[in-house]
Design an enzyme around this catalytic site. Structure first.
Site, PDB file in Angstrom:
ATOM      1  N   SER A  16     -28.906 -11.698  41.306  1.00  8.74           N
ATOM      2  CA  SER A  16     -28.520 -11.391  42.690  1.00  8.74           C
ATOM      3  C   SER A  16     -29.464 -12.130  43.631  1.00  8.74           C
ATOM      4  O   SER A  16     -30.641 -12.353  43.287  1.00  8.74           O
ATOM      5  CB  SER A  16     -28.666  -9.886  42.948  1.00  8.74           C
ATOM      6  OG  SER A  16     -28.549  -9.618  44.330  1.00  8.74           O
TER       7      SER A  16
ATOM      8  N   TYR B 119     -32.696  -1.310  42.319  1.00  6.74           N
ATOM      9  CA  TYR B 119     -31.713  -2.372  42.059  1.00  6.74           C
ATOM     10  C   TYR B 119     -32.365  -3.749  42.251  1.00  6.74           C
ATOM     11  O   TYR B 119     -32.273  -4.612  41.377  1.00  6.74           O
ATOM     12  CB  TYR B 119     -30.527  -2.221  43.022  1.00  6.74           C
ATOM     13  CG  TYR B 119     -29.503  -3.333  42.905  1.00  6.74           C
ATOM     14  CD1 TYR B 119     -28.539  -3.302  41.909  1.00  6.74           C
ATOM     15  CD2 TYR B 119     -29.514  -4.419  43.780  1.00  6.74           C
ATOM     16  CE1 TYR B 119     -27.606  -4.326  41.785  1.00  6.74           C
ATOM     17  CE2 TYR B 119     -28.588  -5.443  43.667  1.00  6.74           C
ATOM     18  CZ  TYR B 119     -27.632  -5.397  42.668  1.00  6.74           C
ATOM     19  OH  TYR B 119     -26.717  -6.422  42.543  1.00  6.74           O
TER      20      TYR B 119
HETATM   21  N1  LIG Z   1     -20.956  -7.585  44.640  1.00  2.00           N
HETATM   22  C1  LIG Z   1     -22.128  -8.009  45.072  1.00  2.00           C
HETATM   23  O1  LIG Z   1     -22.401  -8.034  46.283  1.00  2.00           O
HETATM   24  C2  LIG Z   1     -23.144  -8.509  44.090  1.00  2.00           C
HETATM   25  C3  LIG Z   1     -24.213  -9.275  44.593  1.00  2.00           C
HETATM   26  C4  LIG Z   1     -25.165  -9.722  43.689  1.00  2.00           C
HETATM   27  C5  LIG Z   1     -25.059  -9.428  42.346  1.00  2.00           C
HETATM   28  N2  LIG Z   1     -24.004  -8.689  41.887  1.00  2.00           N
HETATM   29  C6  LIG Z   1     -23.966  -8.371  40.455  1.00  2.00           C
HETATM   30  O2  LIG Z   1     -22.726  -8.723  39.882  1.00  2.00           O
HETATM   31  C7  LIG Z   1     -22.493  -7.913  38.734  1.00  2.00           C
HETATM   32  C8  LIG Z   1     -21.072  -7.355  38.801  1.00  2.00           C
HETATM   33  O3  LIG Z   1     -20.978  -6.463  39.891  1.00  2.00           O
HETATM   34  P1  LIG Z   1     -19.690  -6.371  40.826  1.00  2.00           P
HETATM   35  O4  LIG Z   1     -20.100  -6.736  42.192  1.00  2.00           O
HETATM   36  O5  LIG Z   1     -18.566  -7.072  40.188  1.00  2.00           O
HETATM   37  O6  LIG Z   1     -19.498  -4.774  40.841  1.00  2.00           O
HETATM   38  P2  LIG Z   1     -18.316  -3.846  40.293  1.00  2.00           P
HETATM   39  O7  LIG Z   1     -16.993  -4.261  40.837  1.00  2.00           O
HETATM   40  O8  LIG Z   1     -18.790  -2.460  40.570  1.00  2.00           O
HETATM   41  O9  LIG Z   1     -18.309  -4.125  38.728  1.00  2.00           O
HETATM   42  C9  LIG Z   1     -19.328  -3.645  37.885  1.00  2.00           C
HETATM   43  C10 LIG Z   1     -18.870  -3.754  36.446  1.00  2.00           C
HETATM   44  O10 LIG Z   1     -19.950  -3.317  35.611  1.00  2.00           O
HETATM   45  C11 LIG Z   1     -19.432  -2.383  34.683  1.00  2.00           C
HETATM   46  N3  LIG Z   1     -20.459  -1.431  34.288  1.00  2.00           N
HETATM   47  C12 LIG Z   1     -21.319  -0.733  35.054  1.00  2.00           C
HETATM   48  N4  LIG Z   1     -22.094   0.064  34.307  1.00  2.00           N
HETATM   49  C13 LIG Z   1     -21.718  -0.142  33.016  1.00  2.00           C
HETATM   50  C14 LIG Z   1     -22.121   0.396  31.771  1.00  2.00           C
HETATM   51  N5  LIG Z   1     -23.089   1.323  31.688  1.00  2.00           N
HETATM   52  N6  LIG Z   1     -21.508  -0.032  30.644  1.00  2.00           N
HETATM   53  C15 LIG Z   1     -20.514  -0.944  30.704  1.00  2.00           C
HETATM   54  N7  LIG Z   1     -20.090  -1.508  31.853  1.00  2.00           N
HETATM   55  C16 LIG Z   1     -20.673  -1.090  33.005  1.00  2.00           C
HETATM   56  C17 LIG Z   1     -18.261  -1.704  35.383  1.00  2.00           C
HETATM   57  O11 LIG Z   1     -17.343  -1.223  34.420  1.00  2.00           O
HETATM   58  P3  LIG Z   1     -17.074   0.346  34.121  1.00  2.00           P
HETATM   59  O12 LIG Z   1     -17.304   1.089  35.390  1.00  2.00           O
HETATM   60  O13 LIG Z   1     -15.657   0.363  33.643  1.00  2.00           O
HETATM   61  O14 LIG Z   1     -18.038   0.693  33.049  1.00  2.00           O
HETATM   62  C18 LIG Z   1     -17.656  -2.883  36.144  1.00  2.00           C
HETATM   63  O15 LIG Z   1     -16.771  -3.589  35.311  1.00  2.00           O
HETATM   64  C19 LIG Z   1     -23.572  -6.825  38.731  1.00  2.00           C
HETATM   65  O16 LIG Z   1     -24.580  -7.163  37.825  1.00  2.00           O
HETATM   66  C20 LIG Z   1     -24.099  -6.882  40.159  1.00  2.00           C
HETATM   67  O17 LIG Z   1     -25.428  -6.442  40.251  1.00  2.00           O
HETATM   68  C21 LIG Z   1     -23.037  -8.236  42.727  1.00  2.00           C
END
Ligand SMILES: NC(=O)c1ccc[n+]([C@@H]2O[C@H](COP(=O)([O-])OP(=O)(O)OC[C@H]3O[C@@H](n4cnc5c(N)ncnc54)[C@H](OP(=O)(O)O)[C@@H]3O)[C@@H](O)[C@H]2O)c1
Length: 244
Positions: free
Chosen positions: A138, A151
Site C-alpha cells: 500500500s 494497518y
Molecule cells: N482499496 C485500497 O484503497 C487499497 C489501497 C492499498 C492497498 N490495498 C490492499 O489491497 C488488498 C486487497 O484489498 P481490496 O482493496 O481489494 O479490499 P476488499 O475488496 O475488502 O478485498 C479484500 C479481500 O481479502 C480477502 N480476505 C480478507 N481477510 C481474509 C482472510 N482472513 N482469509 C482469506 N481472505 C481474506 C477478502 O475475502 P473474504 O472476505 O471472502 O475472506 C477479499 O477478497 C489488501 O491487501 C489491501 O490492503 C487496498
C-alpha cells in the site's frame, strides 16, 4: 513477467483488487485459483466464471494456510505465481487500551499470512522455469494515516519483507513483485462505513488494474500505482548500501 499461460493463486479473490486481477488473468488465458472466507461469494463467482478455481480458506489461520499450500501442490502443482493480496483494514485508537485480539487478527492477515505463504511456496516457485511472487502492499507503507496505525505498520512491514525476499531469491527464477496500490475504490474498510453503499473512493478499480498489469508485464518489480508514487519517493536509497 509473462501474463498468460500461468497458473496463479490469488489470496482474497472474492472482491476488489484480488477479483479484478483474477478476472483479468482469466481473460488473458491463465488458470486462476482464488481463495477467501465468503463461501457464497466464491459460489457466485464460480457460476460466473466456470474456469475459475475457488477454494475456501481463512488465511489468518495457520493450519488453513498449510492446507491451502498442500492442496495447491497436490491438485495444481503447475502453479507458478502466488499473489498475496488478501487484507483487512481496521481503525485503531492507540490512546485507549488496545484490543489485542483485533490487533493480532490484522497483523496475522496482512503480515504473518503473506510471510508464511511466501515461505511455504518459495521452493516450489523456484522449481519452475518462470515464476513470480506478488505482494500487494500500500502507499500507506510509506506514509501512515494515523487512525489506522496497525494497518499502515503491517504494510510498511510487507514492503520491507518483500525487499528482503527479493534479495534472498535473487539467484532463482522467482520474480518478486510489490504492487503498491493508492486508495482504490473497493470494499476495503467497509465495516467502518455507516452507509454500506458508500464508496471507498480513490482510484477507479479499472484504472488501478490497467496500471498494475502494465507494471507486471514490464517487470517493474516495485510498482507504486497512481498516487502511491508520490508517497514512496526518496525512501529507499539505503537498501542497496546496506546489502551490498
Ligand atoms: N482499496 C485500497 O484503497 C487499497 C489501497 C492499498 C492497498 N490495498 C490492499 O489491497 C488488498 C486487497 O484489498 P481490496 O482493496 O481489494 O479490499 P476488499 O475488496 O475488502 O478485498 C479484500 C479481500 O481479502 C480477502 N480476505 C480478507 N481477510 C481474509 C482472510 N482472513 N482469509 C482469506 N481472505 C481474506 C477478502 O475475502 P473474504 O472476505 O471472502 O475472506 C477479499 O477478497 C489488501 O491487501 C489491501 O490492503 C487496498
Amino acid at each position: 513477467m509473462n501474463t498468460s499461460n500461468n497458473t496463479i493463486l490469488i489470496t482474497g479473490g472474492t472482491s476488489g483488487i484480488g477479483l479484478a486481477f483474477a478476472e483479468e488473468f482469466l481473460k488473458l488465458g491463465n488458470t486462476v485459483i482464488i481463495c477467501g472466507r465468503r463461501v457464497e461469494r466464491l459460489n457466485v463467482l464460480k457460476i460466473k466464471h466456470p474456469k475459475l478455481i475457488t477454494l475456501v480458506c481463512d488465511i489468518a489461520d495457520t493450519k488453513q494456510r498449510e492446507d491451502l499450500f498442500n492442496t495447491i501442490l497436490k491438485d495444481h502443482p503447475e502453479t507458478n505465481i502466488l499473489m498475496n493480496n488478501a487484507g483487512i483494514q481496521l481503525a485503531t485508537d492507540l490512546t485507549q487500551p488496545a484490543n489485542l485480539d483485533r490487533v493480532r487478527e490484522e497483523i496475522e492477515t496482512n503480515l504473518v499470512a503473506p510471510l508464511h505463504l511466501g515461505s511455504l511456496f518459495a521452493k516450489h516457485l523456484a522449481s519452475k522455469s518462470e515464476s513470480s511472487l506478488i505482494n500487494i502492499s500500500s502507499g500507506l507503507a510509506f506514509v501512515p494515516i494515523s487512525f489506522m496505525p496497525v494497518y499502515c505498520a503491517t504494510k510498511a512491514a510487507i514492503h520491507s519483507l518483500t525487499m528482503s525476499l527479493r534479495h534472498q531469491l535473487k539467484n532463482t527464477s522467482v520474480k518478486v513483485f510489490e504492487i503498491i496500490p493508492p486508495s482504490t475504490d473497493t470494499e476495503l474498510g467497509h465495516q467502518r462505513r455507516t452507509d454500506k453503499t458508500q464508496s471507498h473512493g480513490g482510484m477507479p478499480l479499472h484504472e488501478f488494474l490497467a496500471e498494475a498489469m502494465d507494471a507486471l508485464k514490464n517487470d517493474v518489480l516495485e510498482a507504486p500505482i497512481g498516487q502511491s508514487k508520490g508517497l514512496r519517493a526518496k525512501r529507499e536509497e539505503m537498501f542497496h548500501l546496506m546489502n551490498h
